[in-house]
Design an enzyme around this catalytic site. Structure first.
Site, PDB file in Angstrom:
ATOM      1  N   CYS A  58      51.132  24.867  12.661  1.00  0.00           N
ATOM      2  CA  CYS A  58      51.393  25.882  13.644  1.00  0.00           C
ATOM      3  C   CYS A  58      52.802  24.867  14.666  1.00  0.00           C
ATOM      4  CB  CYS A  58      50.587  26.544  14.112  1.00  0.00           C
ATOM      5  SG  CYS A  58      49.636  25.469  15.173  1.00  0.00           S
ATOM      6  N   ASP A  80      45.295  21.669   7.411  1.00  0.00           N
ATOM      7  CA  ASP A  80      45.687  22.594   8.318  1.00  0.00           C
ATOM      8  C   ASP A  80      46.000  21.045   9.294  1.00  0.00           C
ATOM      9  OD1 ASP A  80      46.787  24.473   9.799  1.00  0.00           O
ATOM     10  OD2 ASP A  80      45.271  26.281  10.263  1.00  0.00           O
ATOM     11  N   GLY A  87      39.272  30.163  10.309  1.00  0.00           N
ATOM     12  CA  GLY A  87      39.934  30.828  10.514  1.00  0.00           C
ATOM     13  C   GLY A  87      40.860  31.216   8.736  1.00  0.00           C
ATOM     14  N   CYS A 145      41.442  19.817   7.795  1.00  0.00           N
ATOM     15  CA  CYS A 145      41.169  20.404   9.070  1.00  0.00           C
ATOM     16  C   CYS A 145      40.658  21.468   9.790  1.00  0.00           C
ATOM     17  CB  CYS A 145      42.458  19.866   9.450  1.00  0.00           C
ATOM     18  SG  CYS A 145      42.682  18.535   8.896  1.00  0.00           S
ATOM     19  N   ASP A 196      36.117  18.489   9.498  1.00  0.00           N
ATOM     20  CA  ASP A 196      36.699  18.993  10.560  1.00  0.00           C
ATOM     21  C   ASP A 196      35.873  17.330  11.004  1.00  0.00           C
ATOM     22  OD1 ASP A 196      38.577  19.967  12.049  1.00  0.00           O
ATOM     23  OD2 ASP A 196      36.937  19.131  13.418  1.00  0.00           O
TER      24      ASP A 196
END
Length: 450
Positions: A368, A315, A249, A244, A268
């Site tokens: 996150c 991610d 980053g 992903c 992605d």
């Protein structure tokens, strides 16, 4: 702009943000583009006033209701000026002066509210726990279950603006060299507490104009995100899939640890996000990344490349609850439906991406988020269905040097939060493939993948 004009602009912008479904940063950027005549200092004040109101929205609304003000942008700004900026009752009429570019004068009810607010604190006894901590009720109980008596500190940390962290691009320069270059350009920084490649700016300021940034010596990246990339432990020559990847980053961070050797497949479902990686790759001097847009998490490409990768990073899309310092508007949009949809999607993505890992290879699942059902619950569910193929690794044995000891991890997974570590909230768990899929499972995976 006059002080009154600034206040009026803040009310207008906050009202726009509250009515929009788009993220606040996008709304604010669009609003500012239409008002290029607004100077940089005025922009800074207006934007910070809006973000402060968004961060403290729940406590501001509680106080507004308590002093008889309606729940609208103007009321929130009035309360914020009194309880965050600590303006006096005498100042308020000068900020609401009814001038051409200022807000209308305070009504009798508003004047009375200002008097009642004078000398008060944002957080007071008698407020419901979620209000006192300025957390959405939907998250407060979940976070209490995870953090217990640390929740108070977490709530306060999440109401504090996040710092600006940079990652030194090891392909071009080490951390000390980047810090020296920034210093020559008037940007003060210090090493981040944990990441060996991180720098933290002494104060928030734009760095995109600096040579350190434009020449690819550094990228803006929260320290916690840097640590997730370190946990992947991608080495020169490895075959790596970033499932992903988004705008790249962590992809770029892994490329640096690989010294530009080996290959990273940046995957992605959004071609637009992958395209935004182009300029970042060029600036960073990275040439071991290939990009591919997938139709969905079970794109046939995944089946064709099963058991091919040394490292896979997932991610996963999540609530972003760990980044509420940076995106405070997001916490007020969280719903049970969103959580349910995301956790189901996270499970599907992890299930599919695991097919890419070769025996002896590693997959890292990361979010996150601070919510247990997006983190530990997903790890346990994965092991429950794949325990014969994967074993859970201990992050304390993977992270370099004495980093794990410094982080004071209390379990095998990487769990970071703003109160304990000063980073955004991140969770990451690493699994190693210990056996190929059983033949029947492999066939089922191929059929399901199309």
């Amino acid at each position: 702009m006059t002080p009154a004009a600034r206040v009026d602009a803040a009310i207008e912008l906050l009202d726009t943000v509250l009515r929009e479904t788009r993220p606040a940063d996008q709304v604010i950027a669009y609003w500012l583009r239409g008002r290029r005549y607004v100077g940089s200092k005025d922009r800074g004040w207006i934007v910070e006033a809006v973000y402060a109101s968004l961060r403290e929205k729940q406590r501001l609304e509680w106080w507004a209701a308590r002093v008889g003000l309606p729940a609208r942008a103007r009321s929130l700004v009035i309360v914020a000026l009194m309880l965050i900026d600590h303006r006096t009752g005498n100042e308020m009429p000068t900020l609401f002066d009814g001038s051409t570019h200022g807000p209308s004068k305070l009504s009798d009810i508003e004047q009375m509210a200002v008097q009642m607010l004078h000398g008060q604190d944002l957080a007071v006894e008698g407020q419901p726990r979620a209000v006192r901590l300025n957390l959405p009720g939907i998250a407060a109980d979940r976070l209490m279950a995870r953090f217990g008596d640390r929740l108070e500190a977490l709530g306060e940390a999440m109401n504090t603006p996040a710092p600006v962290d940079l990652r030194a691009n090891g392909i071009k320069a080490d951390r000390d060299e980047v810090a020296k270059q920034l210093a020559r350009e008037g940007v003060e920084s210090e090493p981040t507490p944990f990441s060996p490649m991180g720098l933290r700016l002494a104060r928030r300021m734009p760095i995109f104009h600096t040579r350190a940034f434009s020449n690819g010596l550094a990228e803006v990246q929260d320290e916690g995100s840097q640590l997730v990339a370190l946990l992947v432990d991608a080495k020169p020559g490895d075959q790596v899939a970033d499932f992903c990847a988004g705008a790249g980053g962590k992809t770029l961070a892994m490329a640096a640890t690989m010294a530009n050797k080996g290959r990273i497949m940046a995957l992605d479902i959004s071609e637009a996000r992958l395209e935004r990686m182009s300029e970042r790759m060029r600036r960073a001097g990275v040439h071991n990344i290939e990009r591919r847009a997938l139709k969905h998490e079970r794109d046939p490409w995944v089946r064709r490349h099963k058991l091919k990768f040394d490292r896979v990073l997932v991610d996963a899309p999540c609530t972003g609850s760990g980044t509420w310092r940076r995106a405070p508007d997001a916490k007020w949009k969280l719903t049970e439906e969103t959580i349910a949809e995301l956790t189901e999607l996270q499970g599907r993505i992890l299930e599919s991406a695991a097919r890419l890992v070769k025996t002896g290879g590693r997959i890292v699942y990361a979010t996150c988020s601070l919510l247990p059902e997006e983190n530990e619950a997903r790890a346990e569910a994965f092991l429950a269905s794949h325990g014969s193929e994967f074993r859970r690794l201990d992050a304390r044995e993977i992270l370099p040097g004495d980093l794990a000891a410094a982080l004071k991890l209390d379990g095998p997974d990487l769990a970071l939060d703003p109160a304990t570590h000063g980073t955004d909230g991140f969770y990451a768990v690493a699994f190693e493939r210990i056996a190929d899929p059983a033949p029947t499972e492999a066939v089922q995976a191929e059929v399901a993948g199309g």
